[in-house]
Design a protein around this motif. Structure first.
Motif, mmCIF file in Angstrom:
data_model
loop_
_atom_site.group_PDB
_atom_site.id
_atom_site.type_symbol
_atom_site.label_atom_id
_atom_site.label_comp_id
_atom_site.label_asym_id
_atom_site.label_seq_id
_atom_site.Cartn_x
_atom_site.Cartn_y
_atom_site.Cartn_z
ATOM 1 N N VAL A 509 0.838 -1.082 0.051
ATOM 2 C CA VAL A 509 -0.050 0.174 0.127
ATOM 3 C C VAL A 509 0.878 1.089 -0.050
ATOM 4 O O VAL A 509 1.643 1.572 0.883
ATOM 5 C CB VAL A 509 -0.863 0.009 1.259
ATOM 6 C CG1 VAL A 509 -1.854 1.423 1.156
ATOM 7 C CG2 VAL A 509 -1.881 -1.360 1.241
ATOM 8 N N THR A 510 0.666 2.037 -0.837
ATOM 9 C CA THR A 510 1.580 3.268 -0.959
ATOM 10 C C THR A 510 0.804 4.717 -0.758
ATOM 11 O O THR A 510 1.345 5.530 -0.540
ATOM 12 C CB THR A 510 2.051 3.526 -2.468
ATOM 13 O OG1 THR A 510 1.016 3.403 -3.410
ATOM 14 C CG2 THR A 510 2.920 2.289 -2.902
ATOM 15 N N ALA A 511 -0.556 4.588 -0.793
ATOM 16 C CA ALA A 511 -1.250 5.684 -0.244
ATOM 17 C C ALA A 511 -2.679 5.216 -0.020
ATOM 18 O O ALA A 511 -3.363 4.240 -0.424
ATOM 19 C CB ALA A 511 -1.493 6.652 -1.285
ATOM 20 N N THR A 526 -11.294 -2.763 5.733
ATOM 21 C CA THR A 526 -10.874 -3.768 4.742
ATOM 22 C C THR A 526 -10.052 -4.980 4.813
ATOM 23 O O THR A 526 -10.145 -5.917 4.376
ATOM 24 C CB THR A 526 -9.989 -2.598 3.683
ATOM 25 O OG1 THR A 526 -10.807 -1.728 3.519
ATOM 26 C CG2 THR A 526 -9.735 -3.189 2.208
ATOM 27 N N ALA A 527 -9.141 -4.871 5.686
ATOM 28 C CA ALA A 527 -7.867 -5.851 6.133
ATOM 29 C C ALA A 527 -9.014 -7.124 6.845
ATOM 30 O O ALA A 527 -8.784 -8.338 6.483
ATOM 31 C CB ALA A 527 -6.873 -5.451 7.018
ATOM 32 N N ALA A 528 -9.935 -6.875 7.314
ATOM 33 C CA ALA A 528 -10.745 -7.876 7.912
ATOM 34 C C ALA A 528 -11.357 -8.531 6.851
ATOM 35 O O ALA A 528 -11.558 -10.231 6.847
ATOM 36 C CB ALA A 528 -12.042 -7.253 8.882
ATOM 37 N N ALA A 529 -11.971 -7.957 5.766
ATOM 38 C CA ALA A 529 -12.671 -8.658 4.765
ATOM 39 C C ALA A 529 -11.605 -9.286 3.869
ATOM 40 O O ALA A 529 -11.807 -10.704 3.492
ATOM 41 C CB ALA A 529 -13.361 -7.868 4.049
ATOM 42 N N GLU A 530 -10.355 -8.849 3.802
ATOM 43 C CA GLU A 530 -9.418 -9.481 2.717
ATOM 44 C C GLU A 530 -8.662 -10.537 3.591
ATOM 45 O O GLU A 530 -7.809 -11.335 2.843
ATOM 46 C CB GLU A 530 -8.126 -8.317 2.293
ATOM 47 C CG GLU A 530 -8.760 -7.013 1.640
ATOM 48 C CD GLU A 530 -9.060 -7.604 0.171
ATOM 49 O OE1 GLU A 530 -8.844 -8.795 -0.118
ATOM 50 O OE2 GLU A 530 -9.329 -6.887 -0.669
ATOM 51 N N ALA A 540 -0.986 -7.369 0.516
ATOM 52 C CA ALA A 540 -0.360 -6.176 0.946
ATOM 53 C C ALA A 540 -1.400 -5.190 1.761
ATOM 54 O O ALA A 540 -0.616 -4.633 2.574
ATOM 55 C CB ALA A 540 -0.382 -5.259 -0.565
ATOM 56 N N ILE A 541 -2.597 -5.351 1.583
ATOM 57 C CA ILE A 541 -3.512 -4.652 2.672
ATOM 58 C C ILE A 541 -3.136 -5.236 4.029
ATOM 59 O O ILE A 541 -3.274 -4.536 4.921
ATOM 60 C CB ILE A 541 -4.956 -4.783 2.198
ATOM 61 C CG1 ILE A 541 -4.988 -3.924 0.975
ATOM 62 C CG2 ILE A 541 -5.736 -4.253 3.378
ATOM 63 C CD1 ILE A 541 -6.311 -3.923 0.333
ATOM 64 N N MET A 542 -3.261 -6.649 4.216
ATOM 65 C CA MET A 542 -2.891 -7.191 5.754
ATOM 66 C C MET A 542 -1.668 -6.567 6.268
ATOM 67 O O MET A 542 -1.718 -6.653 7.343
ATOM 68 C CB MET A 542 -2.995 -8.764 5.347
ATOM 69 C CG MET A 542 -4.243 -9.309 5.064
ATOM 70 S SD MET A 542 -5.712 -8.920 6.040
ATOM 71 C CE MET A 542 -4.687 -9.894 7.373
ATOM 72 N N SER A 543 -0.640 -6.636 4.970
ATOM 73 C CA SER A 543 0.754 -6.088 5.659
ATOM 74 C C SER A 543 0.518 -4.898 6.214
ATOM 75 O O SER A 543 1.284 -4.530 7.223
ATOM 76 C CB SER A 543 1.666 -6.252 4.633
ATOM 77 O OG SER A 543 3.038 -5.803 5.166
ATOM 78 N N GLU A 544 -0.328 -3.979 5.386
ATOM 79 C CA GLU A 544 -0.291 -2.649 5.916
ATOM 80 C C GLU A 544 -0.960 -2.487 7.380
ATOM 81 O O GLU A 544 -0.826 -1.661 8.230
ATOM 82 C CB GLU A 544 -0.874 -1.827 4.946
ATOM 83 C CG GLU A 544 -1.107 -0.453 5.139
ATOM 84 C CD GLU A 544 0.323 0.457 5.087
ATOM 85 O OE1 GLU A 544 0.398 1.645 5.508
ATOM 86 O OE2 GLU A 544 1.308 -0.074 4.510
ATOM 87 N N ALA A 545 -2.027 -3.422 7.645
ATOM 88 C CA ALA A 545 -2.666 -3.323 8.917
ATOM 89 C C ALA A 545 -2.143 -4.198 9.887
ATOM 90 O O ALA A 545 -2.878 -4.390 11.006
ATOM 91 C CB ALA A 545 -4.312 -3.994 8.337
ATOM 92 N N GLU A 546 -0.888 -4.389 9.766
ATOM 93 C CA GLU A 546 -0.426 -5.436 10.796
ATOM 94 C C GLU A 546 -0.165 -4.421 11.961
ATOM 95 O O GLU A 546 0.207 -3.254 12.458
ATOM 96 C CB GLU A 546 1.163 -5.739 10.516
ATOM 97 C CG GLU A 546 1.677 -6.595 11.502
ATOM 98 C CD GLU A 546 3.022 -7.072 10.904
ATOM 99 O OE1 GLU A 546 3.752 -7.649 11.713
ATOM 100 O OE2 GLU A 546 3.637 -6.853 9.954
ATOM 101 N N GLY A 547 -0.848 -5.022 13.225
ATOM 102 C CA GLY A 547 -0.843 -4.395 14.502
ATOM 103 C C GLY A 547 -2.266 -3.773 14.852
ATOM 104 O O GLY A 547 -2.539 -3.617 15.992
ATOM 105 N N LEU A 548 -3.215 -3.598 14.013
ATOM 106 C CA LEU A 548 -4.432 -3.414 14.082
ATOM 107 C C LEU A 548 -5.430 -4.609 14.749
ATOM 108 O O LEU A 548 -5.123 -5.661 14.213
ATOM 109 C CB LEU A 548 -5.198 -2.759 12.865
ATOM 110 C CG LEU A 548 -4.646 -1.469 12.500
ATOM 111 C CD1 LEU A 548 -5.029 -1.039 11.124
ATOM 112 C CD2 LEU A 548 -4.448 -0.461 13.495
#
Length: 802
Positions: A509-511, A526-530, A540-548
């Motif tokens: 995710v770049t932006a 979004t990460a919950a669904a993906e 990529a979205i899961m990686s960006e949401a790491e820690g949430l």
């Protein structure tokens, strides 16, 4: 050679009776075959060759789509001393109907023979041994190693010959330099006694350190296949025999020709031994790359047995063993980290100067060096299965390859020695007819025999390949086939796959832009669904949401090419592209769509989020370019090469990435078939660089295919060359190295041919009618010895190439 040979060939492509029928027809249509029987059950073809050869059979089967499974045998060969030796072995093996290909390398003393299963490796070794060159079979799992170091034995032989030759040389030639010495010596010792002493010392040189020339050269001459040793034996032997006759039976020689040339015979042998010693030393340095690679494996490792550390020999390790790795210790074998984390220096295998960070689950490669942390790894490969062993095998395989340019050398060296012997006889006859006397005729013939040097011609190509491919391994460039060195030097256009080659191969995710929702909330939903999706963009979205803290998603439904729907925290979610929004009746938010269009123009992929039918967020996902990609393209342009990018991604994405990198020709939206068509249309000088797995057809279609990957994931079978690291700058190093190798080969060939072309006529005495000198056999021996040393020394400069 037997006129008819029976073959029993495995044809693994046969799967039914129809296949067997096609194979039968292909063989029946080939002239010179008989008694054809193809069995679809055993998948074997039985036939008799009566005029046809195995290469013709294999070509017919390949065109039919059913190539036979042949055997490749490696032989270690002793006794080869010049191009005539390797050429004769090649001709004899290639002439057999049951041999498809034979490659004999003078520099490595190795042969690689592809043949039918009927011909056993042991039989091949016997054939070569019967030619006068002892051969041994190298087992497939036997680690490759450089040929044995001949330098120590040659050094001893040279020093022994030198000690015996110096008195002979001083006694005979000292008087020419110092006339007073001549008068003193001959006043002290009678001439006949001096000649007898020289005879004894020279005989000791010829029967001792010089014996190798006679025991190899004379049998080769008697078999009708004279080589370099034959020339030396004839030259030194002729000088010695003539001088012996003058000494012991002078009445048989005219008075005017009663001169002795013991010093010439002794000095010839001594100088040639010196040349071979220096050549062996240089060739030993040429094989240094393989020795350094083999030396990367430590002798001992600390293995955990019942939880306790124990020092064992690396050869005793087996897959599954747990090995403890201390800080700074070299990794013994390939494995996977089970405990600890820290950097590992992989530069000796990949050429990457920056250590790679390793954590549990990451692979480690034998030969690399642990950093500052204590690690434990589980052994996954031993022996010939390790990456390092495969690298050494690849380097040796490349070193044994014959380049197309070698064909010219082979044609010349095949007739070189007989032609030289003919010229020596011609020189003898001319000097005897028009010269002062018999002695001068003998000197001219001996000089021609001695000064000729097929060694320099024979070594010109293989020694450069040997050093160049070894240097490539040190730079992280493995040439799977040696002819890639020549083809890469002629490269005109270099094409790249995009994903994983010029880019990192992992979207991120770049932006994130939002409208009426917080950034973290949008990312969390979004990460919950993906989390239930296997799409690369989902990772990529899961990686960006790491820690949430991700809530649970229900009713997740994916629509290929559009996106997915889900229920999260009681809210209906739609995640996908613009077509997915419009297809669900969601009105795209203008501000978010403007950002999405701008991101798409820059090569990113927009992903939209709608909550309860309202467009609330847009994510930009992109596969970032490698930091080395743009410098690689710039460096290729500096080399005068055109660049292209062939991608299966959207044309807009491909254009955006290509434009940022400065690539000349950009094509996107290509299927694998489109890539093949495009590469074939590029014609001669085409190079394709890909990951070697998904791009295997394109790699095979290009004139030169270069697989790019990591040291533990090499796609060897589809490419001509393999880059051990993921750095695309390895392409630049490979091309620079190949150009340097071909330049070096041209220099060697020019020297080898120019040397013989210029000095053989001088040795015959072509300058004498014009007031020039008659060349001394001793000077000829020195020049001949140094010519081979020059060629090998010039090739050694490649150790600094790239």
């Amino acid at each position: 050679m037997t006129s008819a040979i029976t073959l029993d060939l495995p044809v693994p492509g046969i799967s039914c009776g129809a296949c067997a029928g096609r194979v039968t027809r292909a063989l029946t249509d080939l002239p010179g075959t008989a008694d054809i029987n193809v069995n679809p059950i055993t998948k074997r073809a039985h036939l008799r060759l009566d005029g046809a050869t195995l290469p013709q059979v294999q070509e017919a089967l390949t065109q039919a789509g059913y190539p036979a499974e042949l055997i490749t045998t490696r032989l270690a060969i002793e006794g080869m001393s010049c191009a005539s030796c390797s050429g004769r072995i090649t001709r004899v093996l290639s002439a057999r109907p049951d041999v498809a290909e034979a490659q004999v390398n003078l520099a490595t003393h190795r042969a690689q023979v592809t043949h039918a299963p009927n011909l056993t490796p042991e039989a091949l070794a016997r054939i070569v041994t019967d030619l006068g060159y002892p051969a041994q079979v190298q087992q497939p799992d036997q680690p490759a190693a450089p040929p044995p170091d001949e330098a120590p034995a040659l050094r001893r032989a040279f020093l022994t010959a030198l000690a015996l030759t110096v008195p002979v040389f001083v006694a005979e030639m000292g008087g020419h330099l110092f006339p007073a010495f001549h008068h003193w010596l001959h006043g002290l010792v009678p001439t006949q006694v001096l000649w007898l002493a020289q005879l004894a010392l020279t005989l000791a040189v010829l029967m001792g350190p010089g014996r190798r020339f006679f025991t190899t050269g004379i049998p080769a001459l008697m078999r009708g296949a004279p080589e370099m040793n034959s020339l030396v034996a004839l030259g030194a032997g002729a000088a010695f025999l003539f001088s012996t006759v003058v000494t012991l039976a002078p009445q048989l020689v005219p008075v005017a020709s009663r001169h002795v040339y013991f010093e010439a015979a002794a000095v010839i042998v001594t100088l040639i031994l010196m040349g071979r010693w220096l050549e062996a030393r240089a060739k030993g340095q040429a094989g240094e790359a393989i020795r350094q690679l083999i030396a990367l494996v430590p002798e001992h490792a600390t293995v955990l047995r019942d939880g306790k550390p124990e020092q064992v020999a690396v050869a005793d390790l087996r897959p599954g063993d747990l090995v403890r790795l201390a800080p700074g210790e070299r990794v013994a074998l390939d494995g996977v980290i089970t405990e600890g984390s820290g950097p590992v220096d992989e530069s000796m295998l990949t050429g990457e100067p920056i250590p790679a960070a390793k954590t549990p689950g990451d692979p480690v490669t034998g030969g690399t060096v642990n950093g500052s942390s204590a690690l434990t790894f589980r052994v996954t490969a031993t022996g010939a299965d390790t990456v390092l062993s495969r690298i050494v095998a690849l380097v040796e395989q490349a070193q044994a390859t014959r380049l197309p340019v070698q064909a010219l050398v082979d044609r010349i060296t095949r007739v070189f020695v007989p032609v030289v012997m003919g010229l020596a006889l011609l020189a003898f006859a001319l000097w005897l007819s028009f010269g002062p006397g018999l002695a001068e005729a003998v000197v001219a013939a001996v000089a021609v025999l001695i000064i000729a040097c097929p060694c320099a011609m024979g070594l010109a190509v293989p020694v450069s390949i040997m050093v160049g491919s070894g240097r490539g391994a040190q730079l992280g460039v493995l040439f799977r086939r040696g002819d890639a060195l020549q083809k890469l030097a002629e490269a005109r256009i270099v094409s790249f796959d995009k994903t994983g080659t010029l880019t990192q191969g992992h979207p991120r995710v770049t932006a994130i832009w939002t409208d009426g929702i917080g950034r973290d909330d949008a990312l969390r939903l979004t990460a919950a669904a993906e989390a239930r999706s296997e799409h690369p963009l989902a990772a990529a979205i899961m990686s960006e949401a790491e820690g949430l803290d991700l809530p649970e998603a229900l009713d997740v439904t994916a629509t290929p090419g559009r996106g997915l729907t889900a229920t999260v925290e009681g809210q209906a979610l739609l995640i996908g592209n613009r077509a997915a929004l419009e297809g669900a009746g969601v009105v795209p938010a203008a501000a978010l769509m403007n950002e999405a269009d701008r991101a798409a123009a820059e090569g990113a992929t927009p992903v939209h989020l709608a909550v309860e039918g309202r467009h609330v967020a847009t994510f930009a996902l992109a596969d970032p370019e490698r930091a080395e990609a743009a410098p690689t393209v710039a460096a290729l342009h500096q080399l005068g090469l055109e660049t292209a990018m062939l991608s299966g991604d959207l044309p807009a994405t491909a254009r955006a990435v290509g434009a940022r990198l400065g690539i000349d020709r950009i094509e996107g939206g290509l299927t694998p078939e489109d890539k093949l068509t495009t590469i074939r249309s590029m014609g001669k000088g085409s190079v394709f660089v890909g990951d070697g797995i998904n791009d295997a057809p394109a790699l095979a279609a290009a004139e030169t295919g270069i697989a790019i990957g990591t040291g533990t994931d090499i796609a060897i079978e589809s490419a001509d060359a393999v880059l051990m690291s993921g750095d695309p700058q390895g392409v630049v190093r490979a091309i620079r190295l190949s150009r340097a190798v071909m330049r070096n080969i041209r220099q060697n060939l020019f020297w080898a041919f120019a040397y013989n072309t210029a000095l053989i006529p001088v040795a015959m005495g072509v300058l004498v009618p014009f007031g020039g000198p008659q060349l001394s056999p001793m000077l000829g021996a020195g020049a001949m010895a140094l010519s081979s040393v020059f060629v090998v020394g010039n090739a050694l400069r490649l150790r600094r190439a790239g």
